[in-house]
Design a protein around this motif. Sequence first.
Motif, PDB file in Angstrom:
ATOM      1  N   SER A  49       0.862  -1.391   0.050  1.00 27.55           N
ATOM      2  CA  SER A  49       0.107  -0.034  -0.150  1.00 27.55           C
ATOM      3  C   SER A  49       1.031   1.260   0.046  1.00 27.55           C
ATOM      4  O   SER A  49       0.508   2.255  -0.436  1.00 27.55           O
ATOM      5  CB  SER A  49      -0.864  -0.139   1.375  1.00 27.55           C
ATOM      6  N   ASP A 107      -6.995   6.698  -5.059  1.00 22.59           N
ATOM      7  CA  ASP A 107      -6.173   5.686  -4.829  1.00 22.59           C
ATOM      8  C   ASP A 107      -5.184   5.861  -3.838  1.00 22.59           C
ATOM      9  O   ASP A 107      -4.974   4.970  -3.008  1.00 22.59           O
ATOM     10  CB  ASP A 107      -5.437   5.435  -6.424  1.00 22.59           C
ATOM     11  N   SER A 109      -6.755   5.854  -0.413  1.00 21.73           N
ATOM     12  CA  SER A 109      -7.490   4.552   0.082  1.00 21.73           C
ATOM     13  C   SER A 109      -6.538   3.296  -0.022  1.00 21.73           C
ATOM     14  O   SER A 109      -6.949   2.160   0.806  1.00 21.73           O
ATOM     15  CB  SER A 109      -8.607   4.195  -0.920  1.00 21.73           C
ATOM     16  N   TRP A 152      -6.985  -0.403   1.918  1.00 20.72           N
ATOM     17  CA  TRP A 152      -7.190  -1.702   1.356  1.00 20.72           C
ATOM     18  C   TRP A 152      -5.907  -2.590   1.594  1.00 20.72           C
ATOM     19  O   TRP A 152      -6.042  -3.812   1.905  1.00 20.72           O
ATOM     20  CB  TRP A 152      -7.115  -1.599  -0.043  1.00 20.72           C
ATOM     21  N   SER A 169      -6.489  -6.243   3.697  1.00 27.69           N
ATOM     22  CA  SER A 169      -6.141  -7.245   2.694  1.00 27.69           C
ATOM     23  C   SER A 169      -5.430  -8.292   3.594  1.00 27.69           C
ATOM     24  O   SER A 169      -5.137  -9.482   3.471  1.00 27.69           O
ATOM     25  CB  SER A 169      -5.288  -7.051   1.522  1.00 27.69           C
ATOM     26  N   LEU A 171     -11.793  -8.612  -1.678  1.00 30.14           N
ATOM     27  CA  LEU A 171     -11.698  -7.448  -2.053  1.00 30.14           C
ATOM     28  C   LEU A 171     -11.352  -6.874  -3.338  1.00 30.14           C
ATOM     29  O   LEU A 171     -11.822  -5.972  -4.088  1.00 30.14           O
ATOM     30  CB  LEU A 171     -10.531  -6.619  -1.096  1.00 30.14           C
ATOM     31  N   THR A 172     -10.903  -7.991  -4.063  1.00 30.24           N
ATOM     32  CA  THR A 172     -10.588  -7.915  -5.670  1.00 30.24           C
ATOM     33  C   THR A 172     -12.027  -7.914  -6.241  1.00 30.24           C
ATOM     34  O   THR A 172     -12.056  -7.192  -7.253  1.00 30.24           O
ATOM     35  CB  THR A 172      -9.870  -9.092  -6.262  1.00 30.24           C
ATOM     36  N   GLY A 180     -13.428  -4.615  -6.037  1.00 29.04           N
ATOM     37  CA  GLY A 180     -12.943  -3.453  -6.746  1.00 29.04           C
ATOM     38  C   GLY A 180     -13.331  -3.697  -8.155  1.00 29.04           C
ATOM     39  O   GLY A 180     -13.500  -2.810  -8.768  1.00 29.04           O
ATOM     40  N   LEU A 220     -10.895   4.005  -6.448  1.00 31.57           N
ATOM     41  CA  LEU A 220     -11.110   3.032  -5.344  1.00 31.57           C
ATOM     42  C   LEU A 220     -10.883   1.855  -5.905  1.00 31.57           C
ATOM     43  O   LEU A 220     -10.312   0.764  -5.479  1.00 31.57           O
ATOM     44  CB  LEU A 220     -12.575   3.253  -4.802  1.00 31.57           C
ATOM     45  N   ALA A 277      -8.003  -1.136  -4.872  1.00 34.90           N
ATOM     46  CA  ALA A 277      -8.659  -2.521  -4.184  1.00 34.90           C
ATOM     47  C   ALA A 277      -7.825  -3.702  -5.117  1.00 34.90           C
ATOM     48  O   ALA A 277      -7.279  -4.623  -4.737  1.00 34.90           O
ATOM     49  CB  ALA A 277     -10.077  -2.594  -4.512  1.00 34.90           C
ATOM     50  N   GLN A 278      -8.216  -3.746  -6.435  1.00 43.60           N
ATOM     51  CA  GLN A 278      -7.756  -4.500  -7.391  1.00 43.60           C
ATOM     52  C   GLN A 278      -6.308  -4.602  -7.428  1.00 43.60           C
ATOM     53  O   GLN A 278      -5.752  -6.001  -7.248  1.00 43.60           O
ATOM     54  CB  GLN A 278      -8.202  -4.737  -8.632  1.00 43.60           C
ATOM     55  N   CYS A 306      -4.733  -5.829  -3.382  1.00 39.46           N
ATOM     56  CA  CYS A 306      -5.405  -7.100  -2.906  1.00 39.46           C
ATOM     57  C   CYS A 306      -4.819  -8.310  -3.959  1.00 39.46           C
ATOM     58  O   CYS A 306      -4.601  -9.445  -3.261  1.00 39.46           O
ATOM     59  CB  CYS A 306      -6.676  -7.217  -3.087  1.00 39.46           C
TER      60      CYS A 306
END
Length: 433
Positions: free
Chosen positions: A156, A272, A275, A279, A283, A292-293, A296, A331, A335-336, A339
């Motif tokens: 992250s 991004d 957040s 995430w 994760s 979570l993926t 996203g 967002l 996430a994608q 995660c």
Amino acid sequence: MSSEMAEKVESKPKTVLTAKKVKILLAVAYGNLFLGSCYSLMAPIYPAEAEKKQASATAYGLVFGVYQLGMFLSAPLYGKLIIVLKPGFLMKTGMLVSGLCAILFSFLDYAPPGTPFIALSIVIRGVDALGASAFLTASYTTIGCELPDVIGRAMSIVETAFSVGLAIGPVIGGILYELGGFSLPFLVVGVLLLSGTIVNCFLFTDTDDIPPQSISLRKLLANIDFLIDIMAISVCFAMLGFNEATLEPHIRQFKLTPTVIGGIFLISGVVDAVSAPIWGYVSEKVPNAQALTFLGGILFIICFLIVGPVPFFHFPTSLTWVIVGQVLLGLGMAAQIICSLTHGMKHTVERGFPDEVGTYGLISGLLFSSACFGAFVGPSIGGILIDQAGYRYATFVVVLVESIMTGICGLRLLYRLIRKLRTPPDQKSIDSA
């Protein structure tokens, strides 16, 4: 995994942030900041400049896409060579190459229009891709190997740095373009990248011996969850590449200045960056980061449904919906990316692969290569779709692709949930592998 493997994973000491590891994080974050800004710098200024040079949307879409194609082809190779070249060397030389290419790109303003302009753009961006790929592959490898117990949070931090770079790139590009024309933004960012190379020489050294790589690529890919991670990252970057290459022509109808356009591109990067730590933390805590993926993917679908909007939504294009779409894009991107990377690395080690640089190098190369493939396809196909069908129908294709990926991820999560509910408690630790 077996009970012995579970005990081994659970008994592994927690990561302590030593001075060396803090330096590694600083080096990786610093490089990602400037590479992110270099990647997004072109978005608000290059399409218009390319059209002045008599280039079509298909042609300049390929200029955006070739950068990702170069990284797609080179990342797996770097993943194998990292045990010989070592991460520190790849990080420093990769940033040096990218800085020099950014400076060379600034002189394209003097290139003849038409084919020469596009050809030179493609060559410079292709070489630039080799440098960026070297740095980023080494970055993810180092984080996975050095900080495995806090990999979500470490990822992250890196993603935040890259996102800040993505966010400030269009703004810097728009402002400097207004001040000094096409050349100035690339000169400034090129100098910043070269400065980053010097900083990395002081922050990061790599002299440790690395054991030979002994894992099987076929075995690594023979797992549906890892394949879903690869697919999710690939589709995610295809969405981002599509947005980078096609949003500026779409919002020209609002007659905005380059600075304001840069500000619109800034939105997804800021969201991004803000957040990403959340995430990353979540994760690490959830039983399966692929949930979570999946979330996203839902955010991506909503984004591209409204930004055009798609043809079956009978309301006009709105700057408000474009801005809301960029928020959802930021967002979904965080996430994608975070995660999928976190799950891909953690799940592979939990399957019994050795916890060493060779493993993380191969994982990083595959995951990063899939990201680059998606980012190549997104703008390349996006340019063709814009020329042939227009923005609304292009976003419909994007929604369809993302829906397929998200649906596969959702079905896998549902399958695992049903299997878990039907598995006797004493068998769950064995079946979890």
